[in-house]
Design a protein around this motif. Structure first.
Motif, PDB file in Angstrom:
ATOM      1  N   SER A  30       0.858  -1.184   0.000  1.00  0.00           N
ATOM      2  CA  SER A  30       0.000   0.000   0.000  1.00  0.00           C
ATOM      3  C   SER A  30       0.890   1.228   0.000  1.00  0.00           C
ATOM      4  CB  SER A  30      -0.907   0.007   1.229  1.00  0.00           C
ATOM      5  OG  SER A  30      -0.124   0.163   2.402  1.00  0.00           O
ATOM      6  N   ALA A  31       0.294   2.398  -0.208  1.00  0.00           N
ATOM      7  CA  ALA A  31       1.075   3.633  -0.196  1.00  0.00           C
ATOM      8  C   ALA A  31       1.790   3.812   1.139  1.00  0.00           C
ATOM      9  CB  ALA A  31       0.166   4.815  -0.486  1.00  0.00           C
ATOM     10  N   GLU A  32       1.113   3.427   2.223  1.00  0.00           N
ATOM     11  CA  GLU A  32       1.688   3.605   3.562  1.00  0.00           C
ATOM     12  C   GLU A  32       2.877   2.682   3.803  1.00  0.00           C
ATOM     13  OE1 GLU A  32      -1.529   3.197   2.889  1.00  0.00           O
ATOM     14  OE2 GLU A  32      -2.138   5.290   3.203  1.00  0.00           O
ATOM     15  N   THR A  33       2.835   1.472   3.239  1.00  0.00           N
ATOM     16  CA  THR A  33       3.934   0.539   3.471  1.00  0.00           C
ATOM     17  C   THR A  33       5.061   0.692   2.457  1.00  0.00           C
ATOM     18  OG1 THR A  33       2.754  -1.161   2.188  1.00  0.00           O
ATOM     19  CG2 THR A  33       2.475  -1.180   4.579  1.00  0.00           C
ATOM     20  N   ILE A  34       4.741   1.186   1.259  1.00  0.00           N
ATOM     21  CA  ILE A  34       5.779   1.367   0.237  1.00  0.00           C
ATOM     22  C   ILE A  34       6.616   2.602   0.511  1.00  0.00           C
ATOM     23  CG2 ILE A  34       6.162   1.921  -2.200  1.00  0.00           C
ATOM     24  CD1 ILE A  34       3.909   0.071  -2.914  1.00  0.00           C
ATOM     25  N   ALA A  35       6.011   3.653   1.031  1.00  0.00           N
ATOM     26  CA  ALA A  35       6.720   4.921   1.232  1.00  0.00           C
ATOM     27  C   ALA A  35       8.027   4.762   2.014  1.00  0.00           C
ATOM     28  CB  ALA A  35       5.797   5.937   1.900  1.00  0.00           C
ATOM     29  N   VAL A  50      12.201   9.073  -6.609  1.00  0.00           N
ATOM     30  CA  VAL A  50      11.713   7.869  -7.275  1.00  0.00           C
ATOM     31  C   VAL A  50      10.189   7.882  -7.280  1.00  0.00           C
ATOM     32  CG1 VAL A  50      11.829   6.563  -5.102  1.00  0.00           C
ATOM     33  CG2 VAL A  50      11.757   5.334  -7.288  1.00  0.00           C
ATOM     34  N   VAL A  51       9.618   7.422  -8.382  1.00  0.00           N
ATOM     35  CA  VAL A  51       8.182   7.180  -8.459  1.00  0.00           C
ATOM     36  C   VAL A  51       7.985   5.689  -8.685  1.00  0.00           C
ATOM     37  CG1 VAL A  51       6.027   7.632  -9.689  1.00  0.00           C
ATOM     38  CG2 VAL A  51       7.696   9.463  -9.393  1.00  0.00           C
ATOM     39  N   ALA A  52       7.189   5.062  -7.820  1.00  0.00           N
ATOM     40  CA  ALA A  52       6.861   3.642  -7.952  1.00  0.00           C
ATOM     41  C   ALA A  52       5.387   3.514  -8.287  1.00  0.00           C
ATOM     42  CB  ALA A  52       7.176   2.900  -6.663  1.00  0.00           C
ATOM     43  N   ALA A  53       5.079   2.660  -9.260  1.00  0.00           N
ATOM     44  CA  ALA A  53       3.690   2.419  -9.654  1.00  0.00           C
ATOM     45  C   ALA A  53       3.458   0.919  -9.716  1.00  0.00           C
ATOM     46  CB  ALA A  53       3.399   3.065 -11.009  1.00  0.00           C
ATOM     47  N   LEU A  54       2.354   0.470  -9.145  1.00  0.00           N
ATOM     48  CA  LEU A  54       2.008  -0.952  -9.113  1.00  0.00           C
ATOM     49  C   LEU A  54       0.581  -1.133  -9.604  1.00  0.00           C
ATOM     50  CD1 LEU A  54       3.383  -1.862  -5.574  1.00  0.00           C
ATOM     51  CD2 LEU A  54       4.392  -2.546  -7.743  1.00  0.00           C
ATOM     52  N   SER A  55       0.354  -2.203 -10.359  1.00  0.00           N
ATOM     53  CA  SER A  55      -1.005  -2.547 -10.781  1.00  0.00           C
ATOM     54  C   SER A  55      -1.274  -4.007 -10.471  1.00  0.00           C
ATOM     55  CB  SER A  55      -1.195  -2.287 -12.283  1.00  0.00           C
ATOM     56  OG  SER A  55      -0.377  -3.138 -13.056  1.00  0.00           O
ATOM     57  N   PHE A  56      -2.479  -4.288  -9.993  1.00  0.00           N
ATOM     58  CA  PHE A  56      -2.924  -5.640  -9.695  1.00  0.00           C
ATOM     59  C   PHE A  56      -4.234  -5.871 -10.442  1.00  0.00           C
ATOM     60  CE2 PHE A  56      -1.030  -3.841  -5.742  1.00  0.00           C
ATOM     61  CZ  PHE A  56       0.184  -4.518  -5.811  1.00  0.00           C
ATOM     62  N   PRO A  57      -4.445  -7.058 -10.995  1.00  0.00           N
ATOM     63  CA  PRO A  57      -5.629  -7.312 -11.821  1.00  0.00           C
ATOM     64  C   PRO A  57      -6.961  -7.005 -11.143  1.00  0.00           C
ATOM     65  CG  PRO A  57      -4.061  -9.112 -12.046  1.00  0.00           C
ATOM     66  CD  PRO A  57      -3.561  -8.239 -10.939  1.00  0.00           C
ATOM     67  N   ASP A  58      -7.038  -7.188  -9.815  1.00  0.00           N
ATOM     68  CA  ASP A  58      -8.311  -7.001  -9.130  1.00  0.00           C
ATOM     69  C   ASP A  58      -8.443  -5.628  -8.471  1.00  0.00           C
ATOM     70  OD1 ASP A  58      -6.376  -7.402  -7.236  1.00  0.00           O
ATOM     71  OD2 ASP A  58      -7.588  -8.722  -5.969  1.00  0.00           O
ATOM     72  N   MET A  59      -7.514  -4.717  -8.782  1.00  0.00           N
ATOM     73  CA  MET A  59      -7.586  -3.370  -8.224  1.00  0.00           C
ATOM     74  C   MET A  59      -8.192  -2.406  -9.234  1.00  0.00           C
ATOM     75  SD  MET A  59      -4.121  -2.708  -6.002  1.00  0.00           S
ATOM     76  CE  MET A  59      -4.667  -1.071  -5.576  1.00  0.00           C
ATOM     77  N   GLU A  60      -9.079  -1.554  -8.736  1.00  0.00           N
ATOM     78  CA  GLU A  60      -9.743  -0.599  -9.632  1.00  0.00           C
ATOM     79  C   GLU A  60      -8.782   0.453 -10.137  1.00  0.00           C
ATOM     80  OE1 GLU A  60     -13.419   2.595  -9.338  1.00  0.00           O
ATOM     81  OE2 GLU A  60     -13.501   0.762  -8.130  1.00  0.00           O
ATOM     82  N   ARG A  61      -7.875   0.900  -9.277  1.00  0.00           N
ATOM     83  CA  ARG A  61      -6.914   1.930  -9.646  1.00  0.00           C
ATOM     84  C   ARG A  61      -5.495   1.478  -9.308  1.00  0.00           C
ATOM     85  NH1 ARG A  61      -9.566   7.617  -7.431  1.00  0.00           N
ATOM     86  NH2 ARG A  61     -11.467   7.580  -8.730  1.00  0.00           N
ATOM     87  N   PRO A  62      -4.532   1.821 -10.156  1.00  0.00           N
ATOM     88  CA  PRO A  62      -3.139   1.501  -9.833  1.00  0.00           C
ATOM     89  C   PRO A  62      -2.674   2.263  -8.597  1.00  0.00           C
ATOM     90  CG  PRO A  62      -3.393   2.075 -12.160  1.00  0.00           C
ATOM     91  CD  PRO A  62      -4.672   2.452 -11.476  1.00  0.00           C
ATOM     92  N   LEU A  63      -1.643   1.747  -7.988  1.00  0.00           N
ATOM     93  CA  LEU A  63      -1.033   2.380  -6.824  1.00  0.00           C
ATOM     94  C   LEU A  63       0.211   3.133  -7.296  1.00  0.00           C
ATOM     95  CD1 LEU A  63      -0.667   2.727  -3.731  1.00  0.00           C
ATOM     96  CD2 LEU A  63       0.550   0.537  -3.745  1.00  0.00           C
ATOM     97  N   VAL A  64       0.272   4.430  -7.036  1.00  0.00           N
ATOM     98  CA  VAL A  64       1.411   5.252  -7.442  1.00  0.00           C
ATOM     99  C   VAL A  64       1.902   6.039  -6.233  1.00  0.00           C
ATOM    100  CG1 VAL A  64       2.304   6.936  -9.095  1.00  0.00           C
ATOM    101  CG2 VAL A  64       0.353   5.498  -9.723  1.00  0.00           C
ATOM    102  N   VAL A  65       3.218   5.964  -5.986  1.00  0.00           N
ATOM    103  CA  VAL A  65       3.817   6.647  -4.838  1.00  0.00           C
ATOM    104  C   VAL A  65       5.055   7.402  -5.319  1.00  0.00           C
ATOM    105  CG1 VAL A  65       4.782   6.399  -2.519  1.00  0.00           C
ATOM    106  CG2 VAL A  65       3.032   4.794  -3.317  1.00  0.00           C
ATOM    107  N   ALA A  66       5.160   8.663  -4.968  1.00  0.00           N
ATOM    108  CA  ALA A  66       6.323   9.484  -5.323  1.00  0.00           C
ATOM    109  C   ALA A  66       7.027   9.930  -4.047  1.00  0.00           C
ATOM    110  CB  ALA A  66       5.881  10.700  -6.132  1.00  0.00           C
ATOM    111  N   ARG A  67       8.339   9.776  -4.027  1.00  0.00           N
ATOM    112  CA  ARG A  67       9.137  10.183  -2.870  1.00  0.00           C
ATOM    113  C   ARG A  67      10.387  10.910  -3.353  1.00  0.00           C
ATOM    114  NH1 ARG A  67       6.202   9.953   1.586  1.00  0.00           N
ATOM    115  NH2 ARG A  67       8.064   9.654   2.894  1.00  0.00           N
ATOM    116  N   GLY A  68      10.780  11.923  -2.608  1.00  0.00           N
ATOM    117  CA  GLY A  68      12.011  12.622  -2.925  1.00  0.00           C
ATOM    118  C   GLY A  68      11.811  13.820  -3.827  1.00  0.00           C
ATOM    119  N   LEU A  69      12.891  14.191  -4.513  1.00  0.00           N
ATOM    120  CA  LEU A  69      12.942  15.439  -5.252  1.00  0.00           C
ATOM    121  C   LEU A  69      13.062  15.231  -6.756  1.00  0.00           C
ATOM    122  CD1 LEU A  69      15.432  17.406  -2.958  1.00  0.00           C
ATOM    123  CD2 LEU A  69      12.923  17.576  -2.993  1.00  0.00           C
ATOM    124  N   ALA A  70      12.367  16.107  -7.495  1.00  0.00           N
ATOM    125  CA  ALA A  70      12.532  16.151  -8.951  1.00  0.00           C
ATOM    126  C   ALA A  70      13.760  16.967  -9.323  1.00  0.00           C
ATOM    127  CB  ALA A  70      11.281  16.746  -9.606  1.00  0.00           C
TER     128      ALA A  70
END
Length: 376
Positions: A30-35, A50-70
């Motif tokens: 989840s966003a809370e555990t990936i951060a 870094v930006v991490a994005a995860l998709s699972f077949p049974d999830m309505e929306r992908p999970l996207v988490v951004a941390r740090g600086l651009a």
């Protein structure tokens, strides 16, 4: 046990290839555990963001988490839609374009490239399939002395063809496999001859792909939302990367975009036949499997290069498909798990952390495997 420690426990076991031995209850990322995992990744690898994005077949929306600086100069934080250079993940899109041309009869796997490139003075036939699978035997464009001496030059297509023209082959086509940017540069030029340039193809396919951030990059355009890229000195200090002209990455590494768009890749890999039903490596002319044994950074696996995409055989019947990219200032990872249908994308603005990003992507997908197996 707290959720973060749940995931740490499972992820550590996953990276040690011991998911089956996890004794604690598996919890989907989840966003809370990936951060906190991403924060640790940034600290360990000296990466700004870094930006991490995860998709699972049974999830309505992908999970996207951004941390740090651009950008570290002005402490600009990363956004979920921050744009990065994809590097060699570009090859996946070039392979998709080739496959589309095969569907319409403009190309075939056995198309001989010699009539299209007489200036190369090839001694024998080299096929489109061999270019796609790194089995052409052509010398590596980026290792040629002329290019190494002047990577910042805005090279023309004719100049780059002249650089590799007449050079001896490294091996007989189809007899070995060696990672090769030259093949995808030539595929990009070939596609212009039989169809349209990459930029025009992306515009034509934009609605189907549903990847609004996807773009062909150049040396001078200002790209909205793009992160600043960085490298590391020999001492491990953050620094600006070497400048290398995007003309050297045509067809092989000149695309950019955000993480969410890359999560759409699996459906198009299936659509264009780039994601095989069986996780098997390519066979060379003598019937031997084209695999390279990788022992690095705590991982051991067999790497097979297919048409635009890699096959990772982690042992014990565990396979993943994916593609990595590394270009001055940036690193990228796309990994797909055929067992669960889950996909992970990691984009970062520090070129030296590419392999660590691969390990993290694998670990997150292994956690999802553990979750699904416990459910079943």
């Amino acid at each position: 046990m707290r959720p973060v420690r749940h995931l740490w426990c499972i992820l550590c076991c996953a990276l040690s290839l011991c998911v089956a031995s996890v004794s604690c209850a598996a919890a989907r990322p989840s966003a809370e555990t990936i951060a906190p995992l991403l924060d640790d990744f940034l600290q360990r690898t000296h990466t700004p963001g870094v930006v991490a994005a995860l998709s699972f077949p049974d999830m309505e929306r992908p999970l996207v988490v951004a941390r740090g600086l651009a950008g570290v100069e002005n402490t600009v934080p990363l956004r979920l839609d921050t744009v990065f250079r994809y590097g060699s993940i570009t090859k996946v899109f070039t392979a998709m374009h080739v496959k589309q041309c095969m569907e319409t009869g403009k190309l075939s796997p056995e198309t001989d490239i010699r009539p299209f490139f007489p200036e190369l003075k090839l001694a024998g036939p080299i096929t489109v399939f061999q270019l796609m699978t790194h089995t052409s035997g052509l010398p590596e464009l980026l290792e040629q002395p002329e290019v190494v001496a002047n990577p910042a030059k805005a090279w023309t297509q004719a100049e780059l063809l002249a650089v590799i023209g007449g050079k001896a082959r490294l091996f007989e086509p189809g007899t070995q496999q060696k990672y090769n940017n030259t093949g995808y540069f030539l595929l990009g030029q070939l596609l212009e001859k039989v169809d349209v340039p990459a930029k025009a193809w992306l515009e034509r396919q934009r609605e189907e792909l549903g990847m609004p951030s996807l773009q062909v990059e150049d040396d001078s355009s200002i790209v909205p939302l793009r992160a600043t890229g960085y490298s590391l000195t020999k001492e491990g200090t953050l620094c600006l990367p070497m400048f290398s002209s995007t003309t050297l990455a045509s067809g092989s590494g000149d695309l950019g975009g955000n993480a969410l768009d890359l999560l759409r890749l699996p459906q198009f890999l299936k659509r264009y036949g780039l994601l095989p039903e069986k996780a098997e490596p390519l066979r060379l002319k003598d019937g031997t499997p084209a695999v390279t044994r990788v022992e690095y950074g705590g991982l051991s696996y067999n790497l097979g290069m297919l048409e635009g995409i890699n096959l990772y055989d982690m042992g014990n019947g565990r396979f993943f498909f994916g593609k990595d990219g590394m270009i001055p200032g940036y690193a990228s990872q796309f990994v797909y798990d055929p067992e669960t249908g889950a996909a992970a994308v990691l984009l970062l603005n520090q070129e030296n952390a590419c392999f660590e990003a691969f390990k993290l992507a694998l670990g997150l997908l292994e956690v999802e495997r553990a979750v699904q197996r416990r459910r079943n």
